[in-house]
Scaffold this motif. Structure first.
Motif, PDB file in Angstrom:
ATOM      1  N   VAL A  14       0.866  -1.181   0.000  1.00 38.56           N
ATOM      2  CA  VAL A  14       0.000   0.000   0.000  1.00 38.56           C
ATOM      3  C   VAL A  14       0.898   1.224   0.000  1.00 38.56           C
ATOM      4  O   VAL A  14       1.651   1.453   0.954  1.00 38.56           O
ATOM      5  N   PHE A  15       0.856   1.986  -1.080  1.00 41.95           N
ATOM      6  CA  PHE A  15       1.654   3.208  -1.211  1.00 41.95           C
ATOM      7  C   PHE A  15       0.753   4.434  -1.063  1.00 41.95           C
ATOM      8  O   PHE A  15      -0.457   4.375  -1.283  1.00 41.95           O
ATOM      9  N   ASP A  16       1.387   5.537  -0.720  1.00 40.10           N
ATOM     10  CA  ASP A  16       0.639   6.798  -0.644  1.00 40.10           C
ATOM     11  C   ASP A  16       0.418   7.403  -2.021  1.00 40.10           C
ATOM     12  O   ASP A  16      -0.582   8.099  -2.239  1.00 40.10           O
ATOM     13  N   SER A  17       1.340   7.138  -2.940  1.00 43.66           N
ATOM     14  CA  SER A  17       1.171   7.643  -4.307  1.00 43.66           C
ATOM     15  C   SER A  17       2.053   6.832  -5.246  1.00 43.66           C
ATOM     16  O   SER A  17       3.026   6.197  -4.821  1.00 43.66           O
ATOM     17  N   VAL A  18       1.697   6.853  -6.511  1.00 45.54           N
ATOM     18  CA  VAL A  18       2.493   6.189  -7.537  1.00 45.54           C
ATOM     19  C   VAL A  18       2.366   6.984  -8.829  1.00 45.54           C
ATOM     20  O   VAL A  18       1.294   7.498  -9.165  1.00 45.54           O
ATOM     21  N   ARG A  19       3.481   7.140  -9.518  1.00 43.23           N
ATOM     22  CA  ARG A  19       3.504   7.757 -10.849  1.00 43.23           C
ATOM     23  C   ARG A  19       4.404   6.912 -11.733  1.00 43.23           C
ATOM     24  O   ARG A  19       5.474   6.484 -11.304  1.00 43.23           O
ATOM     25  N   PHE A  20       3.971   6.651 -12.974  1.00 48.32           N
ATOM     26  CA  PHE A  20       4.838   5.914 -13.906  1.00 48.32           C
ATOM     27  C   PHE A  20       4.401   6.211 -15.328  1.00 48.32           C
ATOM     28  O   PHE A  20       3.255   6.565 -15.598  1.00 48.32           O
ATOM     29  N   ASP A  21       5.355   6.094 -16.253  1.00 46.45           N
ATOM     30  CA  ASP A  21       5.049   6.266 -17.673  1.00 46.45           C
ATOM     31  C   ASP A  21       6.150   5.603 -18.495  1.00 46.45           C
ATOM     32  O   ASP A  21       7.274   5.399 -18.020  1.00 46.45           O
ATOM     33  N   GLN A  22       5.797   5.279 -19.720  1.00 46.42           N
ATOM     34  CA  GLN A  22       6.724   4.671 -20.681  1.00 46.42           C
ATOM     35  C   GLN A  22       6.300   5.115 -22.065  1.00 46.42           C
ATOM     36  O   GLN A  22       5.182   4.837 -22.502  1.00 46.42           O
ATOM     37  N   ASN A  23       7.136   5.869 -22.736  1.00 49.36           N
ATOM     38  CA  ASN A  23       6.861   6.237 -24.114  1.00 49.36           C
ATOM     39  C   ASN A  23       8.178   6.339 -24.875  1.00 49.36           C
ATOM     40  O   ASN A  23       9.217   5.876 -24.394  1.00 49.36           O
ATOM     41  N   GLU A  24       8.136   6.973 -26.041  1.00 46.79           N
ATOM     42  CA  GLU A  24       9.317   6.950 -26.910  1.00 46.79           C
ATOM     43  C   GLU A  24      10.513   7.698 -26.325  1.00 46.79           C
ATOM     44  O   GLU A  24      11.662   7.394 -26.673  1.00 46.79           O
ATOM     45  N   HIS A  25      10.291   8.681 -25.465  1.00 46.86           N
ATOM     46  CA  HIS A  25      11.421   9.501 -25.025  1.00 46.86           C
ATOM     47  C   HIS A  25      11.621   9.493 -23.506  1.00 46.86           C
ATOM     48  O   HIS A  25      12.510  10.183 -23.000  1.00 46.86           O
ATOM     49  N   GLU A  26      10.829   8.746 -22.769  1.00 48.59           N
ATOM     50  CA  GLU A  26      11.045   8.691 -21.326  1.00 48.59           C
ATOM     51  C   GLU A  26      10.470   7.401 -20.750  1.00 48.59           C
ATOM     52  O   GLU A  26       9.553   6.791 -21.315  1.00 48.59           O
ATOM     53  N   SER A  27      11.045   7.021 -19.619  1.00 49.77           N
ATOM     54  CA  SER A  27      10.588   5.830 -18.915  1.00 49.77           C
ATOM     55  C   SER A  27      10.912   6.013 -17.440  1.00 49.77           C
ATOM     56  O   SER A  27      12.060   6.271 -17.082  1.00 49.77           O
ATOM     57  N   TYR A  28       9.896   5.930 -16.581  1.00 46.85           N
ATOM     58  CA  TYR A  28      10.156   6.153 -15.165  1.00 46.85           C
ATOM     59  C   TYR A  28       9.024   5.581 -14.324  1.00 46.85           C
ATOM     60  O   TYR A  28       7.937   5.294 -14.813  1.00 46.85           O
TER      61      TYR A  28
END
Length: 471
Positions: A135-149
């Motif tokens: 159980v986290f307080d928040s989460v952010r993530f993305d994956q596309n052609e110029h970034e991944s995190y």
């Protein structure tokens, strides 16, 4: 177990206005659609409701897309989050032949139970699941052609002990790998877990305990009492649904991803298995760990077929980031009395023969529970039928063994691709009784290979920038 007539009576008693029809897709995501309560009749439990099977990954082609969901009355429960809504788990059928659909995971579990009973070896396979989650307080993530995190945060996380907050930082942070059984205020999730536990019980799931798990940053576990295979799989779906929704209501987010944090323990789905016949446990005996010969042979079957089993029990690329040394995840295919570093552990909690069981520790909660537990049962039955010897137990801390001694111990596959290759070579035991079919095996391997392994292989990883950007 309610009848259709009793389900309709419950709808009237609870003033239900909507009926949510739920089923599991092939990869392992719960799906649903909702009908007005007046559309649910006694006949509905026979004739079912139509939907588009071509929109589900791994199922039908668009030219044969019509499918049926057929609700099962005995699964009814009132949704604890939606307004005056009743939930029913459903089976999938072909609308023309009215045959149960081979690639419906719930149907695979039903067939596994029927096959076991047809062998005469046992009439019930009880599974007790221990599903861990974060159980986290928040989460952010993305994956596309110029970034991944990705970025996760938790008020409990050790990385936050130096954080400047709007109120004074009390400093109660859980250190890495020291999260087992802390009391509040270090454990910030006590009320949240209790709420999940109580709602599970209201929805018909018998709970044994809830507690904080080993990892920092909100790792949780709620242990459900053992039940037959199909019911246990249904209960795991309830468990995930309730945990996620309670977390959202508390302004947090729950994940059953096996390894969301690097350098700390991941989440497992430990499965306690015992076979029963006419109300008596078949696993109690005078052998090693108080087990019967049947139980020992069942362990032999699971250990022999473990590389193939992991294609269903550890079915994601992330699963194999959990299966590494030093984080309490079993990487060596052996068994032991009390030893949690073995793939199979024999608990010693009680001398009661009805509590005699063993625990398969490799699976993780990303698994489709219907497919994973069915595969484990089929491997156990194969071990019993062929009297497969699991070899000698390993009653030492496997992580402290000398290299030459460790080299003799079989290992889990190191990647999803390796597990799929093992499944390709070793799946005859799954085909018995038509429980799994060649089409199910082939579709599973295709889906995992193309949509997950190949997708990840094509994409740069953030760590590669750390390692290679200035090469």
């Amino acid at each position: 177990m309610m009848t259709p007539k009793e389900v309709l009576a419950l709808c009237r008693e609870r003033e239900i206005r909507a009926v949510d029809l739920r089923f599991m897709d092939f990869p392992g995501t719960q799906k649903h659609f909702t009908i007005p309560v007046k559309a649910l009749t006694e006949e509905s439990f026979e004739v079912g409701f139509g939907f588009d099977g071509s929109s589900m990954y791994g199922w039908q082609a668009i030219n044969e897309s019509d499918m049926l969901v057929v609700p099962e009355a005995g699964t009814a429960f009132v949704d604890p989050f939606m307004n005056r809504t009743l939930c029913l788990f459903c089976n999938i059928q072909d609308p023309i032949t009215r045959e149960d659909y081979d690639k419906d995971p719930r149907n695979v579990a039903r067939k596994a139970e029927k096959y076991m009973q047809s062998t005469g070896l046992a009439d019930t396979a009880n599974f007790g699941p221990e599903a861990e989650f974060f159980v986290f307080d928040s989460v952010r993530f993305d994956q596309n052609e110029h970034e991944s995190y990705y970025h996760v945060d938790s008020v409990e996380g050790q990385w936050n002990r130096g954080k400047a907050e709007s109120v004074p930082n009390a400093g109660y942070r859980i250190r890495y790998k020291e999260g087992y059984f802390p009391v509040p205020p270090a454990d910030t999730l006590q009320d949240l877990r209790t709420e999940i536990m109580l709602i599970l019980m209201e929805c018909g799931v018998d709970v044994e305990a809830q507690h904080h798990e080993v990892a920092t940053a909100g790792q949780c576990e709620i242990d459900m009492k053992y039940r037959p295979l199909l019911e246990t799989a249904d209960n795991i779906l309830k468990y995930k649904y309730i945990a996620k929704n309670v977390a959202v209501q508390h302004g947090k987010t729950a994940t059953f991803m096996p390894k969301p944090l690097w350098n700390d323990n991941g989440s497992g789905l430990h499965l306690h298995l015992s076979l029963w016949k006419e109300g008596e446990s078949l696993f109690a005996g005078s052998g090693y760990g108080g087990l019967s010969d049947m139980a020992v042979y069942a362990m032999g079957g699971i250990l022999k077929h473990a590389p193939a089993l992991l294609a269903f029990c550890c079915p994601t690329t992330n699963s194999y980031k959990r299966l590494i040394p030093g984080f309490e995840a079993p990487i060596n295919l052996t068994y032991s009395y009390r030893n949690r570093s073995a793939a199979i552990r024999i608990p010693v909690h009680s001398p009661n023969p009805n509590n005699k069981r063993f625990e398969f520790r490799c699976p993780d909660p990303s698994a489709n529970p219907y497919l994973a537990m069915s595969a484990v049962l089929m491997a156990a039955l194969d071990g019993i039928q062929n009297k497969i010897d699991p070899g000698a137990p390993l009653d030492k801390d496997i992580y402290d063994l000398a290299a030459e001694e460790l080299d003799t111990v079989a290992k889990v596959p190191r990647s999803l691709n390796a597990s799929l290759e093992a499944l390709r070579e070793d799946h005859a035991f799954l085909l018995k009784g038509d429980v799994f079919t060649e089409d199910v095996i082939d579709t599973w391997i295709w889906y995992k290979s193309t949509r997950e392994i190949e997708a990840l292989r094509q994409r740069p990883h953030p760590w590669e920038f750390t390692a290679y950007y200035d090469i």
